[in-house]
Design a protein around this motif. Structure first.
Motif, PDB file in Angstrom:
ATOM      1  N   ALA A  19      13.153  17.943   2.371  1.00  0.00           N
ATOM      2  CA  ALA A  19      12.745  16.559   2.155  1.00  0.00           C
ATOM      3  C   ALA A  19      13.220  16.082   0.792  1.00  0.00           C
ATOM      4  N   GLY A  20      13.784  14.888   0.764  1.00  0.00           N
ATOM      5  CA  GLY A  20      14.280  14.319  -0.479  1.00  0.00           C
ATOM      6  C   GLY A  20      15.679  14.759  -0.857  1.00  0.00           C
ATOM      7  N   ALA A  21      16.378  15.458   0.052  1.00  0.00           N
ATOM      8  CA  ALA A  21      17.734  15.921  -0.253  1.00  0.00           C
ATOM      9  C   ALA A  21      18.672  14.740  -0.460  1.00  0.00           C
ATOM     10  N   ARG A  22      19.637  14.936  -1.376  1.00  0.00           N
ATOM     11  CA  ARG A  22      20.622  13.902  -1.678  1.00  0.00           C
ATOM     12  C   ARG A  22      22.012  14.347  -1.264  1.00  0.00           C
ATOM     13  N   GLN A  23      22.837  13.399  -0.883  1.00  0.00           N
ATOM     14  CA  GLN A  23      24.222  13.697  -0.558  1.00  0.00           C
ATOM     15  C   GLN A  23      25.065  13.696  -1.830  1.00  0.00           C
ATOM     16  N   ILE A  24      26.076  14.566  -1.848  1.00  0.00           N
ATOM     17  CA  ILE A  24      26.990  14.663  -2.985  1.00  0.00           C
ATOM     18  C   ILE A  24      28.397  14.414  -2.486  1.00  0.00           C
ATOM     19  N   ALA A  25      29.094  13.484  -3.112  1.00  0.00           N
ATOM     20  CA  ALA A  25      30.452  13.132  -2.705  1.00  0.00           C
ATOM     21  C   ALA A  25      31.478  13.783  -3.622  1.00  0.00           C
ATOM     22  N   SER A  26      32.658  14.052  -3.074  1.00  0.00           N
ATOM     23  CA  SER A  26      33.773  14.549  -3.879  1.00  0.00           C
ATOM     24  C   SER A  26      34.242  13.446  -4.816  1.00  0.00           C
ATOM     25  N   ALA A  27      34.462  13.804  -6.074  1.00  0.00           N
ATOM     26  CA  ALA A  27      34.973  12.837  -7.042  1.00  0.00           C
ATOM     27  C   ALA A  27      36.404  12.425  -6.713  1.00  0.00           C
ATOM     28  N   ILE A  28      37.107  13.246  -5.927  1.00  0.00           N
ATOM     29  CA  ILE A  28      38.512  12.981  -5.620  1.00  0.00           C
ATOM     30  C   ILE A  28      38.655  12.051  -4.426  1.00  0.00           C
ATOM     31  N   THR A  29      37.889  12.321  -3.372  1.00  0.00           N
ATOM     32  CA  THR A  29      38.084  11.588  -2.112  1.00  0.00           C
ATOM     33  C   THR A  29      36.946  10.633  -1.775  1.00  0.00           C
ATOM     34  N   TYR A  85      36.239  27.985  -9.941  1.00  0.00           N
ATOM     35  CA  TYR A  85      37.359  27.047 -10.115  1.00  0.00           C
ATOM     36  C   TYR A  85      37.546  26.203  -8.858  1.00  0.00           C
ATOM     37  N   ASP A  86      37.575  26.883  -7.712  1.00  0.00           N
ATOM     38  CA  ASP A  86      37.874  26.199  -6.448  1.00  0.00           C
ATOM     39  C   ASP A  86      36.870  25.096  -6.149  1.00  0.00           C
ATOM     40  N   LEU A  87      35.609  25.344  -6.468  1.00  0.00           N
ATOM     41  CA  LEU A  87      34.585  24.336  -6.235  1.00  0.00           C
ATOM     42  C   LEU A  87      34.639  23.210  -7.258  1.00  0.00           C
ATOM     43  N   SER A  88      34.968  23.555  -8.486  1.00  0.00           N
ATOM     44  CA  SER A  88      34.857  22.604  -9.594  1.00  0.00           C
ATOM     45  C   SER A  88      35.838  21.451  -9.492  1.00  0.00           C
ATOM     46  N   PHE A  89      36.950  21.636  -8.784  1.00  0.00           N
ATOM     47  CA  PHE A  89      37.917  20.545  -8.663  1.00  0.00           C
ATOM     48  C   PHE A  89      37.275  19.287  -8.082  1.00  0.00           C
ATOM     49  N   ASP A  90      36.324  19.461  -7.172  1.00  0.00           N
ATOM     50  CA  ASP A  90      35.695  18.292  -6.542  1.00  0.00           C
ATOM     51  C   ASP A  90      34.798  17.521  -7.502  1.00  0.00           C
ATOM     52  N   THR A  91      34.523  18.086  -8.695  1.00  0.00           N
ATOM     53  CA  THR A  91      33.799  17.319  -9.708  1.00  0.00           C
ATOM     54  C   THR A  91      34.739  16.394 -10.477  1.00  0.00           C
ATOM     55  N   ALA A 180      14.156  32.038 -17.202  1.00  0.00           N
ATOM     56  CA  ALA A 180      14.598  30.645 -17.172  1.00  0.00           C
ATOM     57  C   ALA A 180      14.563  30.076 -15.761  1.00  0.00           C
ATOM     58  N   ILE A 181      14.210  28.792 -15.684  1.00  0.00           N
ATOM     59  CA  ILE A 181      14.366  28.001 -14.464  1.00  0.00           C
ATOM     60  C   ILE A 181      15.413  26.938 -14.795  1.00  0.00           C
ATOM     61  N   VAL A 182      16.526  26.977 -14.095  1.00  0.00           N
ATOM     62  CA  VAL A 182      17.659  26.104 -14.392  1.00  0.00           C
ATOM     63  C   VAL A 182      17.682  24.942 -13.411  1.00  0.00           C
ATOM     64  N   LYS A 183      17.773  23.726 -13.947  1.00  0.00           N
ATOM     65  CA  LYS A 183      17.886  22.536 -13.115  1.00  0.00           C
ATOM     66  C   LYS A 183      19.172  21.786 -13.516  1.00  0.00           C
ATOM     67  N   PRO A 184      20.258  21.989 -12.762  1.00  0.00           N
ATOM     68  CA  PRO A 184      21.499  21.270 -13.051  1.00  0.00           C
ATOM     69  C   PRO A 184      21.442  19.845 -12.512  1.00  0.00           C
ATOM     70  N   ALA A 185      22.329  18.992 -13.031  1.00  0.00           N
ATOM     71  CA  ALA A 185      22.463  17.646 -12.476  1.00  0.00           C
ATOM     72  C   ALA A 185      22.951  17.760 -11.040  1.00  0.00           C
ATOM     73  N   THR A 186      22.413  16.935 -10.165  1.00  0.00           N
ATOM     74  CA  THR A 186      22.717  17.049  -8.733  1.00  0.00           C
ATOM     75  C   THR A 186      24.194  16.841  -8.441  1.00  0.00           C
ATOM     76  N   ALA A 187      24.852  15.952  -9.197  1.00  0.00           N
ATOM     77  CA  ALA A 187      26.242  15.592  -8.901  1.00  0.00           C
ATOM     78  C   ALA A 187      27.189  16.780  -8.923  1.00  0.00           C
ATOM     79  N   SER A 188      26.895  17.790  -9.714  1.00  0.00           N
ATOM     80  CA  SER A 188      27.792  18.952  -9.800  1.00  0.00           C
ATOM     81  C   SER A 188      27.046  20.266  -9.606  1.00  0.00           C
ATOM     82  N   CYS A 189      25.874  20.209  -8.982  1.00  0.00           N
ATOM     83  CA  CYS A 189      25.033  21.412  -8.875  1.00  0.00           C
ATOM     84  C   CYS A 189      25.635  22.477  -7.971  1.00  0.00           C
TER      85      CYS A 189
END
Length: 676
Positions: A19-29, A85-91, A180-189
């Motif tokens: 519940a409350g999940a957000r969609q994340i879009a590729s920065a490229i496409t 690396y492979d994942l990070s390109f979409d950021t 630690a409990i890590v909470k990254p920004a959703t856009a690049s999590c």
């Protein structure tokens, strides 16, 4: 394209988006590539898991054991970084950007691990500063110690560095012994999740040491207490909202913030066109505008140059920026990729419009620019945009508005004092820089501007080949800044570990301080050496184990022979009348280094044994002169032991020299490497 489900790791379980999940879009496409977030996370169970399981397991380990764990984690991440690396390109990040984020984060973890091994003890208590004598006879002393907080660190990270932003906080936290409990920004999590999976799957971390929230924290902050820490990176508005949590303030929860920063770079008045410094300045500014598409908390936002050179500078910057290839970050030819999201692109354009009220855009048109290998309409692309503010004194928004993207503004200054005043108008930044070959210019800026900036980076033709750049925080140095930048500090070597520890003043007898710090304090009980200490292996030696030598007489012949042999014929050793005129000496005296040599001769065991090498001495002091006829004896005590490798460890010996009246004439600490 399949849509990836980005999980959270909570209380020992991987949990899918809910519940409350957000969609994340590729920065490229612009296409949806992932979903993340789960409002049903049991935050109290997560906090309990960290405090009750992770914390005790970490605190049971010594600093050195935790440092070895960090090194092993960094090695594992380095060996598996291609997946990140492979994942990070979409950021929107290029491969060069990935090296800053991913390799930079891993490198930071390596450095913190090394600092832990070299600068912290192989124990559970960190000694902060020296021993203070609080009583007349030395039987009542004080010592500051640091021990791990017994709570949890909640790390709230920004979108721009999904790996470095996590690891630069996580490494000192784990070294301190805090989960630690890590909470990254959703856009690049999704990149952060991959990194966390690698660490957890390595089996190197104790259970409960690391958890991950890919989405909102819910009401987690409401359940924190005095043993917990919040470490935040992001906007000033969000930081203010979090800081203002009544429960955090009521319970005195530690809050470390790194937020908005209008960093400045000053072109020194000596750095005219044609000098290496002018070319370096142009290179630095362009790099900071385009690396990570300008999405760096340390990027140069205000370019401060002599007013008469702003035209030359704008021309040079425009020419270099014009060569920047914007496009699909997966292509090797691309020099600047996309912003992390279309929302971020819109935010940058809004902020650029605000800057445009006081400055003129002199390069970069967001409505007309070329993108290689990608659709500019679908991706979150922008060109580098350079502005010029002709009247920086009356301007307001140029000094308080950060367009968090490839945007910088050129400001002209009249003289160096004016340049410093303009840099300080940002009301606090993470970093300011000055490019100059004139040390007086650098000194003027450092003194005039140091109070407003967390770091001052100075570069010229001498250091340019080795320097890491204006925008590169290094784990050895403090990262943070005053005022607008948040007022927090991170990194700085062991300083960064202290955010997750409590500094406590311990008062008591020498024996009490020795027991607590596992480090012998003068005045504490001595343990008679069962055999000559130099015949005993590292593991056999006990803290406090002591050898007392027989006295040795120092003769005039000894002093003269040492002077002739070494060439040290200083008058205090060779001329009775001249020495007597010196207020420190009664007449001719023994060389201090002669006494050290005699001391070594009194306690060194000549035969081959477990002592492998003498690596130096610390804290040498000569308290009282030794004259011919004095008889000197030595006390050698095991002060501390630190493991270095599987084969040997460092022994720190406390050495005192006394005369026939038991008056102390010299003191120092000897360092040797001893076999296990």
């Amino acid at each position: 394209m399949s849509v990836q489900q980005i999980h959270s790791f909570a209380a020992g379980q991987w949990l899918a988006p809910g519940a409350g999940a957000r969609q994340i879009a590729s920065a490229i496409t612009g296409e949806v590539i992932a979903t993340a977030g789960n409002d049903a996370l049991d935050v109290q169970a997560m906090l309990g898991f960290a405090r009750d399981t992770g914390g005790p397991a970490l605190r049971q380990m010594t600093f050195h054991q935790r440092a070895k764990m960090l090194k092993a984690l960094a090695t594992h991440l380095h060996q598996n970084r291609q997946a990140m690396y492979d994942l990070s390109f979409d950021t929107g990040a290029t491969q060069a950007d990935n090296l800053i984020d991913i390799d930079g984060g891993i490198g930071t973890m390596f450095v913190i691990a090394s600092k832990g091994r070299r600068e912290m003890p192989d124990g559970h208590v960190y000694l902060d500063g020296g021993v203070e004598q609080l009583g007349r006879t030395g039987q009542f002393l004080g010592q500051h110690i640091c021990t791990p907080l017994q709570g949890v660190a909640v790390h709230i990270n920004a979108f721009n560095f999904p790996v470095w932003g996590m690891l630069e906080k996580l490494a000192p936290t784990l070294l301190a012994g805090v989960p630690a409990i890590v909470k990254p920004a959703t856009a690049s999590c999704y990149v952060t999740e991959a990194c966390v999976r690698l660490m957890l799957e390595s089996g190197l971390l104790p259970e409960g040491a690391l958890q991950l929230v890919t989405g909102g924290l819910g009401d987690m902050l409401d359940h924190l207490g005095c043993q917990d820490v919040v470490s935040f990176t992001g906007s000033a508005d969000t930081a203010l909202k979090l800081r203002s949590n009544r429960l955090l303030m009521e319970r005195s929860v530690r809050f470390v913030a790194e937020q908005d920063s209008l960093n400045a770079s000053i072109l020194g008045p000596d750095s005219v066109p044609g000098t290496p410094e002018f070319d370096l300045f142009v290179k630095e500014v362009c790099r900071e505008m385009t690396a990570k598409a300008g999405q760096k908390c340390t990027a140069i936002r205000r370019v401060i140059a002599p007013a008469e050179r702003t035209g030359d500078l704008i021309e040079a910057l425009s020419a270099r920026l014009g060569k920047t290839v914007i496009g699909d970050p997966r292509n090797e030819a691309t020099r600047m990729g996309a912003l992390v999201s279309d929302a971020q692109r819109r935010d940058v354009l809004e902020k650029a419009a605000i800057l445009g009220q006081e400055a003129t855009r002199v390069f970069g048109d967001p409505d007309a620019f070329e993108v290689q290998g990608a659709d500019a309409e679908k991706g979150a692309f922008l060109p580098p945009m350079l502005f010029h503010c002709a009247d920086p004194d009356s301007a307001l928004r140029v000094h308080d508005t950060e367009a968090f993207g490839p945007v910088s503004t050129v400001l002209g200054y009249r003289d160096l004092d004016h340049a410093v005043a303009l840099a300080n108008r940002g009301e606090g930044s993470l970093v300011a820089s000055v490019i100059t070959h004139d040390p007086e210019v650098a000194r003027h800026v450092a003194i005039g501007s140091g109070a407003y900036h967390g770091r001052i980076y100075i570069n010229d033709r001498v250091s340019m080949k080795e320097s890491t750049g204006h925008g590169s925080p290094l784990p050895h140095m403090v990262h943070g800044g005053p005022g607008r930048a948040g007022g927090g500090e991170e990194l700085g070597g062991v300083r960064g570990v202290m955010h997750y520890m409590q500094r406590t003043a311990i008062q008591g007898s020498p024996d009490m301080l020795s027991a607590i710090g596992n480090r012998w304090v003068p005045g504490a009980t001595e343990i008679p050496a069962p055999a000559h200490p130099f015949t005993r292996r590292f593991g056999e030696l006990q803290i406090g184990e002591t050898l007392h030598t027989e006295p040795r007489e120092v003769t005039l012949e000894d002093i003269e022979h040492f002077a002739e042999f070494t060439g040290d014929t200083f008058y205090a050793h060779m001329d009775e009348e001249a020495a007597a005129r010196n207020p420190f000496f009664p007449g001719r005296v023994a060389h201090g280094y002669l006494l050290l040599s005699f001391a070594a001769g009194q306690f060194v065991m000549p035969d081959e044994g477990p002592v492998l090498a003498n690596t130096g001495l610390d804290g040498l002091r000569f308290m009282q002169p030794v004259v011919p006829g004095d008889r000197v004896k030595v006390r050698l005590t095991v002060k501390a032991k630190t493991g270095r490798t599987e084969e040997y460890g460092e022994v720190r010996w406390h050495v005192t020299l006394t005369n026939q009246d038991d008056a102390q004439v010299a003191e120092y600490e000897l360092l040797t490497m001893n076999a296990y």
